[in-house]
Write a protein that holds these residues in place. Sequence first.
Motif, PDB file in Angstrom:
ATOM      1  N   ASP A 193       0.708  -1.083  -0.150  1.00  0.00           N
ATOM      2  CA  ASP A 193      -0.043   0.069   0.140  1.00  0.00           C
ATOM      3  C   ASP A 193       0.775   1.391  -0.047  1.00  0.00           C
ATOM      4  N   GLY A 194       1.070   1.713  -1.212  1.00  0.00           N
ATOM      5  CA  GLY A 194       1.784   3.237  -1.146  1.00  0.00           C
ATOM      6  C   GLY A 194       2.968   3.146  -0.941  1.00  0.00           C
ATOM      7  N   ILE A 195       3.768   2.162  -1.384  1.00  0.00           N
ATOM      8  CA  ILE A 195       5.107   1.881  -1.153  1.00  0.00           C
ATOM      9  C   ILE A 195       6.142   2.696  -2.194  1.00  0.00           C
ATOM     10  N   CYS A 196       7.000   3.500  -1.117  1.00  0.00           N
ATOM     11  CA  CYS A 196       7.951   4.286  -1.695  1.00  0.00           C
ATOM     12  C   CYS A 196       9.344   3.900  -1.262  1.00  0.00           C
ATOM     13  N   VAL A 197      10.373   3.673  -1.939  1.00  0.00           N
ATOM     14  CA  VAL A 197      11.697   3.571  -1.657  1.00  0.00           C
ATOM     15  C   VAL A 197      12.591   4.385  -2.207  1.00  0.00           C
ATOM     16  N   GLN A 245       8.088   3.888  -6.485  1.00  0.00           N
ATOM     17  CA  GLN A 245       7.278   5.212  -6.234  1.00  0.00           C
ATOM     18  C   GLN A 245       5.663   4.969  -5.860  1.00  0.00           C
ATOM     19  N   ASP A 246       5.163   5.215  -4.989  1.00  0.00           N
ATOM     20  CA  ASP A 246       3.577   4.992  -4.804  1.00  0.00           C
ATOM     21  C   ASP A 246       3.092   3.961  -5.326  1.00  0.00           C
ATOM     22  N   LEU A 247       3.705   2.616  -4.970  1.00  0.00           N
ATOM     23  CA  LEU A 247       3.362   1.190  -5.438  1.00  0.00           C
ATOM     24  C   LEU A 247       2.198   0.739  -4.679  1.00  0.00           C
ATOM     25  N   THR A 248       1.072   0.474  -5.282  1.00  0.00           N
ATOM     26  CA  THR A 248       0.146  -0.391  -4.505  1.00  0.00           C
ATOM     27  C   THR A 248      -0.281  -1.738  -5.239  1.00  0.00           C
ATOM     28  N   LEU A 249      -0.189  -2.653  -4.815  1.00  0.00           N
ATOM     29  CA  LEU A 249      -0.588  -3.964  -5.402  1.00  0.00           C
ATOM     30  C   LEU A 249      -0.975  -4.995  -4.368  1.00  0.00           C
ATOM     31  N   ASP A 250      -1.820  -5.754  -4.810  1.00  0.00           N
ATOM     32  CA  ASP A 250      -2.268  -7.043  -3.862  1.00  0.00           C
ATOM     33  C   ASP A 250      -2.300  -8.338  -4.685  1.00  0.00           C
ATOM     34  N   VAL A 251      -1.908  -9.259  -3.781  1.00  0.00           N
ATOM     35  CA  VAL A 251      -2.166 -10.624  -4.418  1.00  0.00           C
ATOM     36  C   VAL A 251      -2.960 -11.808  -3.728  1.00  0.00           C
ATOM     37  N   GLY A 252      -4.023 -12.230  -4.117  1.00  0.00           N
ATOM     38  CA  GLY A 252      -4.886 -13.193  -3.499  1.00  0.00           C
ATOM     39  C   GLY A 252      -4.400 -14.340  -3.055  1.00  0.00           C
ATOM     40  N   ALA A 253      -5.280 -15.182  -2.562  1.00  0.00           N
ATOM     41  CA  ALA A 253      -4.783 -16.578  -2.195  1.00  0.00           C
ATOM     42  C   ALA A 253      -5.051 -17.325  -3.483  1.00  0.00           C
ATOM     43  N   GLY A 254      -3.855 -18.270  -3.790  1.00  0.00           N
ATOM     44  CA  GLY A 254      -3.919 -19.057  -5.004  1.00  0.00           C
ATOM     45  C   GLY A 254      -3.682 -18.288  -6.289  1.00  0.00           C
ATOM     46  N   GLU A 255      -3.317 -16.810  -6.215  1.00  0.00           N
ATOM     47  CA  GLU A 255      -2.928 -16.160  -7.186  1.00  0.00           C
ATOM     48  C   GLU A 255      -1.621 -15.773  -7.651  1.00  0.00           C
ATOM     49  N   LEU A 256      -1.433 -16.131  -8.809  1.00  0.00           N
ATOM     50  CA  LEU A 256      -0.152 -15.415  -9.103  1.00  0.00           C
ATOM     51  C   LEU A 256       0.248 -14.390  -9.915  1.00  0.00           C
ATOM     52  N   VAL A 257       0.696 -13.317  -9.357  1.00  0.00           N
ATOM     53  CA  VAL A 257       0.768 -11.965 -10.018  1.00  0.00           C
ATOM     54  C   VAL A 257       2.374 -11.969 -10.236  1.00  0.00           C
ATOM     55  N   CYS A 258       2.618 -11.448 -11.808  1.00  0.00           N
ATOM     56  CA  CYS A 258       3.759 -11.216 -12.077  1.00  0.00           C
ATOM     57  C   CYS A 258       4.014  -9.698 -12.286  1.00  0.00           C
ATOM     58  N   LEU A 259       5.256  -9.363 -11.321  1.00  0.00           N
ATOM     59  CA  LEU A 259       5.595  -8.095 -11.578  1.00  0.00           C
ATOM     60  C   LEU A 259       6.895  -8.141 -12.527  1.00  0.00           C
ATOM     61  N   LEU A 260       6.410  -7.361 -13.847  1.00  0.00           N
ATOM     62  CA  LEU A 260       7.117  -7.339 -15.180  1.00  0.00           C
ATOM     63  C   LEU A 260       7.617  -5.984 -15.386  1.00  0.00           C
TER      64      LEU A 260
END
Length: 389
Positions: free
Chosen positions: A25-29, A38-53
């Motif tokens: 939620d709103g990740i900044c590094v 910068q302002d990264l928001t993302l979620d991953v559900g149970a059994g879900e595969l999300v690719c950060l590409l």
Amino acid sequence: MGMPAGKNVVHVIEGGKPPPRLALDGICVNFDGVPAVQDLTLDVGAGELVCLLGPSGCGKSTTLRVAAGVERQTSGRVFVDGSVVSDERVHAPPEARSVGLMFQDFALFPHLTVAENVGFGLRKGVGAAERAATVTDYLRRVGLSGYERKYPHQLSGGEQQRVALARALAPRPRVMLMDEPFSGLDNRLRDEVRDESLSILKEEGAGVLLVTHDPDEAMRMSDRIALMREGRIVQVGAAYHIYNYPKDRAAAAFFSDLNVIHGVVNDRQTDTPFGLFLTPGLVDGADVEIIVRPQHLKVTADKGQAPALSPDDGIAARGRVVRARFVGAQSLIEVAMDHDGQVLRATVPHAWLPEAGAPVWLSMRRDRCFVFPCAQQSRVATPYAAAAE
């Protein structure tokens, strides 16, 4: 989990739906004042595969390290199953987050046997019999029964990858974080191991965040793709959506080669040698780019006159073959257009190698084209499939 009592829970269960396995939620590094994420928001559900590409250096691995707890964000929050594991007050270490980690170098301990590597991540309170049963079960699931006494140096690359997967899964993590885990394998083995790993990961029900720079891998494995650029997520969606409805030219180009035809808007449309394209929402005089992938260009041999086309295919434009090559499942044909000399690349799904200089006609389906302003990224609007006038 080693966190203070009264830990925050942000994801309220609504209608019986549980919170995501992982939520950023709103990740900044920032590193020395330079933003990496910068302002990264993302979620991953149970059994879900999300690719950060995304390309190298765009912040993918930094995001993964933040999720793992190896790196602490400058601002923002990390949740696992709805509970805060990192914010401005709380920062749980990796071992307290119920996360599994896999890296491209496998990171196996060379002095430990396969069984000892797989059992390494199990909690210390697990009895010897339970530990042995768990190790045996996960080695069976990754197809390595009987390998317990071998050492990493005695295994092939694919076998080492399977051991790394078994080791990461054995503690039954709620979140699996994978950083280019298949990049060290040759192409044929990579496809086999990826498919096997995907099947096992789905069975486990963990939320999986996979970092990759390979669009084919992302489309092959993911339920959703989060496309990153310069520390930001620029588009999220299923592979079909993100491929067929790219947000901008750069997003389209990440998945395949592109042909770019330039034009100028006049009365909400753009005239090209391939016919008129509607360009609503753009002012007269605006420069635009009409984007078409090589596989969506139709090539027709010149038999003395332009081919008859349907309205969806617009108008055929003539050119001459510069070069034709057979590249396995298809042929790649480069054509210099008569009207301006621009070279366009087309692929056909069979072996066809016209000679250099041979006249041909090119056409393109309007529903396979995209129109974007020729401008900086900040001005790019949501694309639409161009339609023929």
